[in-house]
Design a protein around this motif. Structure first.
Motif, PDB file in Angstrom:
ATOM      1  N   LEU A  23      -3.504 -16.790  -5.360  1.00 57.65           N
ATOM      2  CA  LEU A  23      -3.800 -16.978  -3.941  1.00 57.65           C
ATOM      3  C   LEU A  23      -3.122 -15.911  -3.088  1.00 57.65           C
ATOM      4  CD1 LEU A  23      -3.531 -20.875  -3.685  1.00 57.65           C
ATOM      5  CD2 LEU A  23      -5.615 -19.490  -3.556  1.00 57.65           C
ATOM      6  N   MET A  24      -1.879 -15.553  -3.432  1.00 58.56           N
ATOM      7  CA  MET A  24      -1.174 -14.518  -2.694  1.00 58.56           C
ATOM      8  C   MET A  24      -1.885 -13.172  -2.822  1.00 58.56           C
ATOM      9  SD  MET A  24       1.395 -15.666  -0.987  1.00 58.56           S
ATOM     10  CE  MET A  24       2.330 -14.171  -0.695  1.00 58.56           C
ATOM     11  N   LYS A  25      -2.311 -12.834  -4.022  1.00 63.35           N
ATOM     12  CA  LYS A  25      -3.045 -11.580  -4.234  1.00 63.35           C
ATOM     13  C   LYS A  25      -4.340 -11.587  -3.423  1.00 63.35           C
ATOM     14  CE  LYS A  25      -3.154  -9.580  -8.327  1.00 63.35           C
ATOM     15  NZ  LYS A  25      -2.234  -8.447  -8.294  1.00 63.35           N
ATOM     16  N   LYS A  32      -6.119  -6.721   3.699  1.00 64.49           N
ATOM     17  CA  LYS A  32      -6.401  -5.287   3.578  1.00 64.49           C
ATOM     18  C   LYS A  32      -7.846  -4.991   3.946  1.00 64.49           C
ATOM     19  CE  LYS A  32      -7.919  -3.626   0.003  1.00 64.49           C
ATOM     20  NZ  LYS A  32      -9.261  -3.228  -0.517  1.00 64.49           N
ATOM     21  N   ASN A  33      -8.787  -5.792   3.443  1.00 64.92           N
ATOM     22  CA  ASN A  33     -10.200  -5.572   3.744  1.00 64.92           C
ATOM     23  C   ASN A  33     -10.493  -5.724   5.230  1.00 64.92           C
ATOM     24  OD1 ASN A  33     -10.833  -5.062   1.097  1.00 64.92           O
ATOM     25  ND2 ASN A  33     -11.648  -7.086   0.658  1.00 64.92           N
ATOM     26  N   ASN A  34      -9.899  -6.747   5.859  1.00 64.87           N
ATOM     27  CA  ASN A  34     -10.119  -6.954   7.289  1.00 64.87           C
ATOM     28  C   ASN A  34      -9.554  -5.809   8.122  1.00 64.87           C
ATOM     29  OD1 ASN A  34     -11.449  -9.392   6.910  1.00 64.87           O
ATOM     30  ND2 ASN A  34      -9.599 -10.622   7.107  1.00 64.87           N
ATOM     31  N   LEU A  75       0.629  -4.166  -2.494  1.00 65.05           N
ATOM     32  CA  LEU A  75       1.084  -5.479  -2.942  1.00 65.05           C
ATOM     33  C   LEU A  75       0.034  -6.136  -3.831  1.00 65.05           C
ATOM     34  CD1 LEU A  75       2.786  -6.864   0.274  1.00 65.05           C
ATOM     35  CD2 LEU A  75       3.901  -6.421  -1.907  1.00 65.05           C
ATOM     36  N   TYR A  76      -1.227  -5.964  -3.486  1.00 66.88           N
ATOM     37  CA  TYR A  76      -2.315  -6.530  -4.299  1.00 66.88           C
ATOM     38  C   TYR A  76      -2.344  -5.901  -5.686  1.00 66.88           C
ATOM     39  CZ  TYR A  76      -7.093  -7.497  -5.873  1.00 66.88           C
ATOM     40  OH  TYR A  76      -8.188  -7.874  -6.607  1.00 66.88           O
ATOM     41  N   ASN A  77      -1.991  -4.620  -5.776  1.00 68.72           N
ATOM     42  CA  ASN A  77      -2.087  -3.898  -7.047  1.00 68.72           C
ATOM     43  C   ASN A  77      -0.894  -4.143  -7.968  1.00 68.72           C
ATOM     44  OD1 ASN A  77      -4.523  -2.774  -6.346  1.00 68.72           O
ATOM     45  ND2 ASN A  77      -3.634  -0.883  -5.554  1.00 68.72           N
ATOM     46  N   ILE A  84       7.999  -4.373  -1.994  1.00 71.17           N
ATOM     47  CA  ILE A  84       7.181  -3.186  -2.236  1.00 71.17           C
ATOM     48  C   ILE A  84       8.076  -1.982  -2.463  1.00 71.17           C
ATOM     49  CG2 ILE A  84       7.002  -2.615   0.229  1.00 71.17           C
ATOM     50  CD1 ILE A  84       4.114  -1.737  -0.364  1.00 71.17           C
ATOM     51  N   SER A  85       7.671  -1.099  -3.384  1.00 68.32           N
ATOM     52  CA  SER A  85       8.395   0.145  -3.625  1.00 68.32           C
ATOM     53  C   SER A  85       8.160   1.094  -2.456  1.00 68.32           C
ATOM     54  CB  SER A  85       7.917   0.788  -4.935  1.00 68.32           C
ATOM     55  OG  SER A  85       8.411   2.110  -5.039  1.00 68.32           O
ATOM     56  N   ILE A  86       9.215   1.375  -1.707  1.00 65.01           N
ATOM     57  CA  ILE A  86       9.068   2.187  -0.508  1.00 65.01           C
ATOM     58  C   ILE A  86       8.743   3.639  -0.844  1.00 65.01           C
ATOM     59  CG2 ILE A  86      10.278   3.079   1.517  1.00 65.01           C
ATOM     60  CD1 ILE A  86       9.321   0.204   1.741  1.00 65.01           C
TER      61      ILE A  86
END
Length: 215
Positions: A23-25, A32-34, A75-77, A84-86
């Motif tokens: 659900l988080m993904k 992202k799409n929006n 984050l999705y990937n 997240i890796s900055i």
């Protein structure tokens, strides 16, 4: 019987965690799409406008939205939905900004140096927007009288404190005099406050912005 009950509980918990991760993904994917839809709408609107000042404002807004969409894409990937890796984020974000200025500023290079730092969404999004504003300002203002230039971005961590430096070797830019009239400067100051930071500008062989913040 007791071991069987424990095993069943473990299976239920694992299934719940997998469902939560899915659900988080899905949420990050949809956000992202929006955001990309909004970005595309701004791009289409900019193409229909002849006023260059208005067109520039729309394109700047589009780049800000893209910087936020990128975080949700990353984050999705990845498997970790919290941090997240900055380094990866900044490298990708800066490539996007370079591409948007490439036709006008192909001789301006950007070097990135970043410690192995992971930040949550509440810190990563403001930080990305700050970097976006500072680099965009360098592209727009620092090299008007130069045919080539260099922008350097670094992010380091010491204990619980982080230091972001964005500097260029351009002609210099008086940020203090622009503070009250620039939307970009207002946005930078608001975002710096969001990450409990302080920002300092210096003009010496170009312009340097230093942001010290904690999470």
């Amino acid at each position: 019987i007791k071991n069987k009950h424990i095993a069943q509980q473990k299976n239920v918990i694992e299934a719940a965690l997998k469902e939560k991760e899915f659900l988080m993904k899905e949420i990050h994917h949809r956000v992202k799409n929006n955001l990309q839809i909004v970005s595309s709408m701004l791009s289409l609107q900019a193409d229909k406008i002849s006023n260059n000042d208005v067109k520039e404002v729309l394109q700047e807004g589009r780049q800000r939205i893209n910087s936020m969409a990128l975080i949700h894409q990353l984050l999705y990937n990845q498997n970790n939905m919290s941090y997240i890796s900055i380094s990866n984020y900044l490298q990708t974000l800066i490539r996007q900004i370079e591409t948007s200025f490439n036709s006008k500023s192909s001789n301006i290079k950007v070097n990135v140096s970043c410690d192995d730092i992971k930040l949550d969404l509440d810190s990563a999004i403001p930080l990305g927007l700050i970097v976006n504003e500072l680099i965009t300002n360098s592209f727009k203002h620092a090299f008007k009288k130069k045919t080539e230039g260099l922008i350097e971005v670094s992010l380091t961590k010491k204990d619980k404190s982080f230091t972001l430096i964005v500097k260029d070797n351009g002609e210099g830019f008086d940020y203090e005099s622009k503070k009250e009239q620039s939307l970009g400067m207002e946005l930078i100051n608001i975002l710096v406050q969001q990450i409990n930071g302080q920002i300092k500008f210096t003009n010496q062989n170009g312009t340097s912005a230093q942001v010290i913040f904690s999470t």
